[in-house]
Write a protein that holds these residues in place. Structure first.
Motif, mmCIF file in Angstrom:
data_model
loop_
_atom_site.group_PDB
_atom_site.id
_atom_site.type_symbol
_atom_site.label_atom_id
_atom_site.label_comp_id
_atom_site.label_asym_id
_atom_site.label_seq_id
_atom_site.Cartn_x
_atom_site.Cartn_y
_atom_site.Cartn_z
ATOM 1 N N UNK A 1 0.833 -1.204 0.000
ATOM 2 C CA UNK A 1 0.000 0.000 0.000
ATOM 3 C C UNK A 1 0.866 1.251 0.000
ATOM 4 N N UNK A 2 1.912 1.242 0.847
ATOM 5 C CA UNK A 2 2.803 2.402 0.943
ATOM 6 C C UNK A 2 4.061 2.238 0.099
ATOM 7 N N UNK A 3 4.239 1.048 -0.506
ATOM 8 C CA UNK A 3 5.432 0.760 -1.318
ATOM 9 C C UNK A 3 6.718 1.036 -0.542
ATOM 10 N N UNK A 4 6.844 0.393 0.608
ATOM 11 C CA UNK A 4 8.049 0.562 1.420
ATOM 12 C C UNK A 4 8.413 -0.767 2.075
ATOM 13 N N UNK A 5 9.701 -0.963 2.282
ATOM 14 C CA UNK A 5 10.181 -2.160 2.960
ATOM 15 C C UNK A 5 9.872 -2.051 4.443
ATOM 16 N N UNK A 6 9.418 -3.164 5.035
ATOM 17 C CA UNK A 6 9.027 -3.166 6.433
ATOM 18 C C UNK A 6 10.089 -3.770 7.341
ATOM 19 N N UNK A 7 10.513 -4.976 7.015
ATOM 20 C CA UNK A 7 11.449 -5.665 7.894
ATOM 21 C C UNK A 7 12.193 -6.724 7.108
ATOM 22 N N UNK A 8 13.339 -7.164 7.656
ATOM 23 C CA UNK A 8 14.177 -8.161 7.001
ATOM 24 C C UNK A 8 14.524 -9.255 8.001
ATOM 25 N N UNK A 9 14.524 -10.496 7.542
ATOM 26 C CA UNK A 9 14.884 -11.626 8.389
ATOM 27 C C UNK A 9 15.817 -12.537 7.606
ATOM 28 N N UNK A 10 16.852 -13.060 8.283
ATOM 29 C CA UNK A 10 17.758 -14.004 7.619
ATOM 30 C C UNK A 10 17.065 -15.361 7.530
ATOM 31 N N UNK A 11 17.128 -15.960 6.336
ATOM 32 C CA UNK A 11 16.428 -17.228 6.135
ATOM 33 C C UNK A 11 17.371 -18.388 5.847
ATOM 34 N N UNK A 12 18.446 -18.196 5.087
ATOM 35 C CA UNK A 12 19.332 -19.306 4.771
ATOM 36 C C UNK A 12 20.249 -18.960 3.614
ATOM 37 N N UNK A 13 20.990 -19.967 3.175
ATOM 38 C CA UNK A 13 22.000 -19.766 2.138
ATOM 39 C C UNK A 13 21.375 -19.884 0.751
ATOM 40 N N UNK A 14 21.590 -18.867 -0.083
ATOM 41 C CA UNK A 14 21.137 -18.826 -1.473
ATOM 42 C C UNK A 14 19.631 -19.112 -1.605
#
Length: 868
Positions: free
Chosen positions: A608-621
């Protein structure tokens, strides 16, 4: 690893006696009669009025030369030789372009004196020599070459850096020439890495003549290679640069210098390779600059970006790789399925070969491991329980790596571990095989030295003739006869070979603008083409049960420019993400998008606002990503570590990890059954995960290298695009049973989208190195019913990701330079908006309710938002 250069102190105390030992390049053999065999081939399908290319190959497997060899090719009736088209090559080198003797249908070349076969010593063992800053022709080069021969044996490989080479370089240094001659004399196979200037703390990237133009430096490379010694029976491997995905290898980021850039490097490689190939010497083998594991720019993303540069995937002959296992033993590898962290293994190059196949269409690629090995003291994976590298386990590991693994893997041409000895750093011999200032060996030197080396192998001689002939005017399949004579042997002839099928050119239904929901003919615009009746006939033959007009099987529809475009797509905004975005999914309930990034993270975006909210590490590649709107859980396929991460889409917390997979790529979520379907390219299976327990509860064997996964809940089907063998697996959704395998193409598949309402599947496939097509599959008939093809004005050379808008009956195609809009009822191209964006299989999605199209641009690290 990055080399250390230009120390300011002199080498002292190095006193080693040695004697130069010379070897012939080929093992002496006993004379015997020539053993000649013939082979012939031709282009299989040719249109009337065109010419066909023929190839005749004569192979001598005997050790004696063939005297007065004469070859005759009898053309089919109606075929005529095309003057000036002959090329005769002996062992790959051009020896004649003279026209043959013509006698009716008989075309004759010769006489030739053809050499005999030789026994050659070329074994995969190798070592990285290291005298570039002590390029001493009187002593040190011979010392390192003698020690290299001692450890790798005759026929082994030696890699050596040659620098600096800049636009002003006129030719090789004399010590470089001395090194090559010394290697040939000892029957060692040289690999030369050619690079630019070292600035004390970084390598300066090559000087470009303009954006994407490295003509001047490419000519300098050519001048160097042209003046390097080459000998008959020997190969000369040329590696273009080194680890260009490291900032320090590409001018670093300090001041005006730019970071590692895959597009710049790809253009450099293309230009240098083209210049070297102008020498027309088959003894020269071109290698890419091997990528650094864990570089500033992810290896696989770097390859994917390189693949977007025309000619980059054809520039190298053999792929160079630097698989550093850290402190993983050789038994920890991808081949055996024993590696969790696959990017740091003795066969991590397999991931790069997968990327070459997936992104660039290169298959069957051989590899040269131009750096690898174990550093004393390394304990990177101590947390997994593996011991720190010491003299004892290092020697045992490298011995087993050579003996039990590298030599048994057919894709490996040679292995040159880093490094024999660095004379300028006697206090830090982490990589050295010899102690500096002495000739005393480390334990691994003696271990590998004692291993038995491969014996000689037969290398036959060959004479290859290529030419063209004008084909007959009548359709049909035509065959040739080929024979040969020689003074000192008898040669069996070939009868009825090299078939050529001559066809009459067909007319295809042109793609024109949509009118009233059905294909408009040219006549509706006041133009008569003669195809109107054919169009009506095609439409009348469609099954009555189909709700939409589907073209007949085999219909080729070129995506030409639309005559009357609809309202155009509009670029609304761009959201910076960084780190090469890979895949995107949308949750229509929360109106959030989730994007996987090459650095191993997942970023959430408010649409809706076209903005990044948050980031989380998930894994390799991480690659594919999918969300279950019913549970709010997001699933990410981590191809580099064989896991699927489960993330709470609201809190952005990692809630679970599903392991036990090999190389997961694509994902699809079944909301009704609460299942997650994952393509596992390492096992060629579709894995089924229970969404409640996060456990693998089933698997279905599919095709080679499965990639994209799609669900058609209306018709109860699951589709899996098998990138490796060009098929689509059709699976019954309830019982998870394989229904059929649909052949799409011989080349790799690059992207897929499922239109559940219409029961169709759209698949991007590789037609050739520079042309792609889109197959239209009717799911109920389980067959391809149309091919959307590129034309001269739009070759689809960058087509990859697809998305379906079932609400508007549209197919969206990301084609690098533009986004195409295709009407899924008529397959008419109705719009094309210029968008310079590099995206891949999972990088495009549509949000029909919000009238938005979301496109990942991996080259700029951004998410583009378009209004539809």
């Amino acid at each position: 690893m990055t080399q250390r250069r230009l120390a300011t102190f002199a080498l002292q105390g190095l006193v080693v006696a040695f004697a130069l030992v010379c070897f012939r390049w080929a093992v002496p053999t006993v004379a015997s009669d020539p053993e000649i065999s013939l082979a012939a081939d031709a282009e299989r399908v040719v249109k009337t009025g065109e010419s066909v290319g023929y190839t005749v190959k004569v192979t001598n497997s005997g050790y004696t030369q063939t005297v007065n060899l004469v070859i005759t090719h009898t053309l089919p009736l109606g075929f005529t030789y095309q003057p000036g088209s002959t090329e005769v090559k002996e062992n790959g080198q051009l020896v004649s372009s003279a026209d043959p003797l013509l006698d009716g249908q008989r075309v004759t070349w010769g006489p030739f004196t053809m050499p005999g076969a030789v026994d050659v010593l070329e074994n995969p063992y190798g070592i990285h020599t290291f005298f570039q800053d002590l390029c001493d022709e009187d002593y040190y080069i011979d010392f390192q070459l003698d020690k290299a021969l001692e450890v790798v044996g005759a026929g082994g490989h030696v890699k050596q850096l040659l620098y600096p080479v800049t636009t002003s370089t006129t030719g090789p240094k004399s010590c470089w020439v001395y090194f090559l001659n010394g290697a040939y004399d000892r029957n060692l196979v040289p690999i030369v890495r050619i690079q630019g200037e070292w600035a004390g703390d970084r390598w300066l990237k090559p000087q470009a003549d303009g954006p994407g133009d490295y003509t001047s430096v490419a000519q300098a490379y050519k001048r160097v290679v042209e003046s390097l010694p080459r000998r008959e029976g020997h190969r000369l491997y040329v590696e273009i640069w080194n680890e260009p995905n490291l900032d320090v290898e590409w001018s670093s980021q300090a001041g005006p210098w730019g970071p590692a850039n895959p597009y710049e490097y790809a253009h450099l490689m293309v230009d240098v390779a083209a210049a070297i190939r102008e020498l027309d010497d088959p003894r020269i083998v071109i290698l890419n600059g091997a990528l650094a594991p864990g570089g500033n720019y992810n290896n696989l993303a770097f390859i994917a970006a390189m693949a977007t540069v025309d000619g980059a995937m054809e520039a190298f002959d053999i792929w160079a790789s630097h698989p550093y296992p850290m402190n993983h033993p050789p038994e920890y590898n991808i081949h055996d399925g024993t590696a969790r962290y696959q990017d740091l293994t003795i066969d991590a190059y397999l991931l790069e070969l997968d990327a070459l196949r997936s992104y660039g269409g290169r298959t069957g690629v051989k590899v040269m491991l131009t750096e690898t090995g174990y550093a004393l003291g390394d304990n990177t994976y101590g947390f997994e329980g593996y011991p720190r590298i010491n003299e004892g386990n290092r020697a045992a590991y490298i011995k087993r790596a050579f003996r039990d693994y590298w030599l048994s893997w057919p894709e490996v041409v040679g292995v040159t571990p880093f490094e024999l000895v660095d004379p300028y750093h006697p206090g830090t011999p982490h990589w050295d095989w010899l102690y500096p200032t002495t000739d005393s060996p480390h334990k691994q030197f003696n271990m590998v030295k004692e291993l038995p080396k491969p014996g000689p192998t037969l290398r036959p001689a060959d004479l290859t003739i290529t030419f063209h002939a004008q084909v007959a005017s009548a359709a049909g399949t035509y065959y040739s006869d080929v024979s040969a004579t020689a003074d000192n042997t008898t040669i069996s002839p070939l009868t009825g070979v090299a078939p050529v099928t001559v066809v009459v050119p067909q007319q295809y239904l042109p793609l024109v603008a949509r009118q009233g929901g059905y294909p408009a003919t040219a006549a509706s615009h006041g133009v008569t083409t003669g195809l109107e009746d054919e169009t009506e006939e095609l439409l009348s033959e469609l099954p009555a049960s189909l709700s939409k007009p589907v073209p007949r099987l085999g219909l080729i529809v070129p995506l030409v420019s639309p005559e009357r475009p609809w309202e155009g797509l509009t670029l609304l905004t761009s959201i910076d993400l960084g780190s090469s975005p890979q895949g995107i999914t949308l949750d229509p309930l929360t109106q959030r998008a989730y994007v996987t990034l090459a650095d191993g993270s997942l970023v959430g975006i408010d649409t809706l606002d076209n903005r990044a909210l948050s980031t989380v590490h998930v894994g390799l590649e991480p690659r594919g990503v999918a969300v279950n709107p019913a549970t709010g859980l997001v699933y990410v396929a981590n191809s580099g570590e064989g896991t699927v991460s489960v993330i709470d889409g609201t809190s952005y917390h990692l809630t679970d990890i599903v392991d036990g997979l090999a190389r997961p790529y694509g994902l699809a979520v079944d909301e009704v059954a609460n299942r997650v379907y994952v393509s596992d390219s390492g096992t060629d299976c579709l894995m089924v995960i229970d969404g409640e327990t996060n456990e693998v509860v089933g698997k279905v064997t599919v095709g080679s290298y499965p990639d994209a996964v799609g669900i058609d809940s209306v018709h109860n089907r699951i589709y899996v695009a098998n990138a490796g063998d060009g098929t689509v697996s059709v699976i019954e959704r309830t019982n998870l049973e394989l229904i059929s395998m649909i052949r799409i193409a011989q080349g790799p598949l690059l992207g897929m989208a499922v239109d559940g309402r219409a029961g169709r599947v759209y698949v991007v496939y590789l037609v050739s190195a520079r042309r792609r097509g889109i197959a239209v599959v009717d799911g109920s008939r389980e067959e391809v019913v149309a091919m959307l093809a590129g034309g001269w004005d739009r070759p689809l050379d960058g087509a990859h990701a697809l998305a379906i808008d079932e609400k508007r009956d549209r197919l969206y195609v990301a084609d690098r330079s533009e986004v195409l809009v295709v009407d899924t009822e008529s397959h008419a191209l109705v719009d094309a908006i210029p968008i310079e964006a590099v995206t891949y299989n999972f990088g495009l999605t549509v949000y029909a309710a919000n009238e938005r199209l979301y496109l990942l641009d991996s080259s700029r690290g951004a998410l583009l938002v378009l209004g539809i």
